[in-house]
Scaffold this active site. Structure first.
Site, PDB file in Angstrom:
ATOM      1  N   GLY A 101      35.146  15.788  13.296  1.00  0.00           N
ATOM      2  CA  GLY A 101      34.590  15.971  14.812  1.00  0.00           C
ATOM      3  C   GLY A 101      34.024  14.713  15.246  1.00  0.00           C
ATOM      4  O   GLY A 101      34.171  13.700  15.007  1.00  0.00           O
ATOM      5  N   LYS A 137      20.587  18.526   7.455  1.00  0.00           N
ATOM      6  CA  LYS A 137      19.144  18.407   8.228  1.00  0.00           C
ATOM      7  C   LYS A 137      18.160  19.182   7.533  1.00  0.00           C
ATOM      8  O   LYS A 137      17.092  18.945   7.502  1.00  0.00           O
ATOM      9  CB  LYS A 137      19.493  18.677   9.549  1.00  0.00           C
ATOM     10  CG  LYS A 137      20.309  17.626  10.287  1.00  0.00           C
ATOM     11  CD  LYS A 137      20.154  17.342  11.712  1.00  0.00           C
ATOM     12  CE  LYS A 137      20.999  18.198  12.421  1.00  0.00           C
ATOM     13  NZ  LYS A 137      21.123  17.482  13.969  1.00  0.00           N
ATOM     14  N   ALA A 196      29.047  21.021  16.061  1.00  0.00           N
ATOM     15  CA  ALA A 196      28.099  21.385  14.840  1.00  0.00           C
ATOM     16  C   ALA A 196      26.966  21.231  14.918  1.00  0.00           C
ATOM     17  O   ALA A 196      25.804  21.935  14.804  1.00  0.00           O
ATOM     18  CB  ALA A 196      28.656  20.850  13.482  1.00  0.00           C
ATOM     19  N   THR A 197      26.672  19.933  15.463  1.00  0.00           N
ATOM     20  CA  THR A 197      25.214  19.423  15.753  1.00  0.00           C
ATOM     21  C   THR A 197      24.539  20.374  16.780  1.00  0.00           C
ATOM     22  O   THR A 197      23.176  20.595  16.359  1.00  0.00           O
ATOM     23  CB  THR A 197      25.139  17.881  16.113  1.00  0.00           C
ATOM     24  OG1 THR A 197      26.055  17.140  15.309  1.00  0.00           O
ATOM     25  CG2 THR A 197      23.949  17.307  16.106  1.00  0.00           C
ATOM     26  N   GLU A 256      23.956  23.944  15.226  1.00  0.00           N
ATOM     27  CA  GLU A 256      22.790  23.789  14.238  1.00  0.00           C
ATOM     28  C   GLU A 256      21.480  23.319  14.934  1.00  0.00           C
ATOM     29  O   GLU A 256      20.473  23.950  14.368  1.00  0.00           O
ATOM     30  CB  GLU A 256      23.018  22.770  13.260  1.00  0.00           C
ATOM     31  CG  GLU A 256      24.041  22.900  12.328  1.00  0.00           C
ATOM     32  CD  GLU A 256      24.168  22.159  11.247  1.00  0.00           C
ATOM     33  OE1 GLU A 256      23.578  21.462  10.680  1.00  0.00           O
ATOM     34  OE2 GLU A 256      25.786  21.670  10.875  1.00  0.00           O
ATOM     35  N   HIS A 302      17.687  26.209  15.481  1.00  0.00           N
ATOM     36  CA  HIS A 302      16.058  25.888  15.375  1.00  0.00           C
ATOM     37  C   HIS A 302      15.380  26.493  16.543  1.00  0.00           C
ATOM     38  O   HIS A 302      14.095  26.300  16.526  1.00  0.00           O
ATOM     39  CB  HIS A 302      15.976  24.192  15.333  1.00  0.00           C
ATOM     40  CG  HIS A 302      16.474  23.762  14.072  1.00  0.00           C
ATOM     41  ND1 HIS A 302      15.529  23.682  12.911  1.00  0.00           N
ATOM     42  CD2 HIS A 302      17.663  23.011  13.763  1.00  0.00           C
ATOM     43  CE1 HIS A 302      16.228  23.016  12.108  1.00  0.00           C
ATOM     44  NE2 HIS A 302      17.471  22.477  12.572  1.00  0.00           N
TER      45      HIS A 302
END
Ligand code: NAD
Length: 327
Positions: free
Chosen positions: A12, A120, A186-187, A190, A194
């Site tokens: 990706g 992370k 995905a970043t 994710e 949070h």
């Protein structure tokens, strides 16, 4: 010296940047790649441009002429086929146990070498910590938390701490600017996980349309505070401060390649003479997230190789090892 044969798992946003970054390097050769639907292996080296084109057009590097193979078990099959010294795991950690399950897959396969991740979450790094002895016995040198944060900024904090007799706080603030959220799916998922009211599983379950609709409501901005970030456990393990003294937050603009603020780490402490002061390390605004994640990841892969060749295995974090510059 023979180049280090490198594999990239996940193709990706970060995986593609990693391939491009490696292209001019002489000390490393990119020979293997896997995405969710396939993999490709060429001991002579893969062409980043061709891989990117086929991935964007057909959805998988497995469609590459002669070197690509379509598979729904791409990591396992690639591992069986490829001769690789070290892998960068540019994979989503969704669910939060995914990276640990990939590490387990490496252990089970009997493969030996260096693994690097850009994990992370603290809880994700903790899962790897629990595998420390298994990695050691498997002759795997695993470098965890080796992206930007955790990674480059955690390492900077470890260096900054040396001026002080006692460290009081470490504050990491990041600014990320990307032109389109879906270049780093995905970043962004994710990061959404949070935000108060969201969990990792909820963020994983969101469709692309749901992510886009959520970002419409925030004008493309994600504001993140007091994140569960492994910089804390990494600095604690390195003996620098207590994890409660580390805070991480930032702003992600998903509609503008320019950073909304300058990424920095501030470490405050007391010197041996009793002076309280703060060291600040600020990243250049022109450096992208990809540059600040993939650069360190390969720097740690090279450091991991030096360890591995000397028979040093097991689990290491970015706060306890210096990355080495890759030429
Ligand atoms: P992405 O969504 O753009 O790409 C993920 C890739 O993984 C895709 O190619 C997909 O096909 C592949 N994939 C998914 N499941 C797979 C499977 N089972 N087998 C093989 N391949 C599979 O991801 P991204 O935005 O590049 O992010 C990758 C990771 O990097 C994320 O976990 C993100 O949190 C992390 N990250 C870390 C930092 C840091 O500073 N530490 C910064 C940015 C991103």
């Amino acid at each position: 010296m023979k180049p280090i044969r490198v594999g990239v798992l996940g193709f990706g946003g970060l995986g593609q940047a990693a391939a491009q970054l490696l292209a001019p390097k002489t000390e490393m050769r990119w020979v293997a790649v896997a995405d969710k639907q396939g993999f490709a292996y060429n001991p002579e080296g893969l062409d980043p441009q061709a891989c990117r084109q086929i991935y964007q057009k057909q959805g998988s590097v497995g469609y590459l002429d002669s070197v690509g193979i379509i598979s729904n078990d791409s990591i396992r099959e690639l591992l069986r086929k490829a001769d690789v010294d070290g892998y960068f795991l540019a994979l989503p950690n969704l669910p939060n146990t995914f990276m640990a399950s990939v590490a387990q897959q490496f252990i089970n396969s009997g493969w030996q070498g260096v693994l690097v991740d850009a994990l992370k979450r603290t809880s994700a790094v903790e899962q790897l910590l629990a595998m420390r002895e298994d990695l050691q016995e498997a002759n795997i040198t695993y470098m965890t938390g080796c992206g930007a944060t955790p990674g480059l900024l955690t390492a900077a904090a470890a260096v900054a701490a040396q001026s002080f007799a006692e460290v009081h706080s470490v504050k990491i603030t990041f600014g990320v600017g990307i032109a389109n959220w879906d270049a780093y799916r995905a970043t962004i998922r994710e990061d959404i996980a949070h935000i108060p009211g969201f969990t990792v599983d909820q963020a994983k379950a969101m469709s692309d349309a749901e992510v886009a609709a959520f970002l419409d409501k925030t004008n493309g901005i994600l504001q993140l505070e007091n994140m569960e970030h492994a910089d804390d456990i990494m600095l604690e393990l390195a003996g620098i401060c207590d994890r409660a003294q580390v805070t991480v937050g930032g702003i992600v603009d998903t509609r503008n390649a320019q950073k909304p603020l300058s990424t920095n780490v501030q470490l405050t402490g007391r010197t041996f003479e009793g002076k309280i002061s703060t060291h600040t390390f600020t990243l250049g605004d022109e450096t992208s997230m990809a540059a600040n994640v993939c650069g360190p990841a390969f720097g740690y892969l090279k450091a991991g190789m030096a360890f591995h060749q000397r028979g040093i295995n097991g689990l290491w974090t970015a706060a306890e090892v210096m990355p080495q510059f890759v030429r």
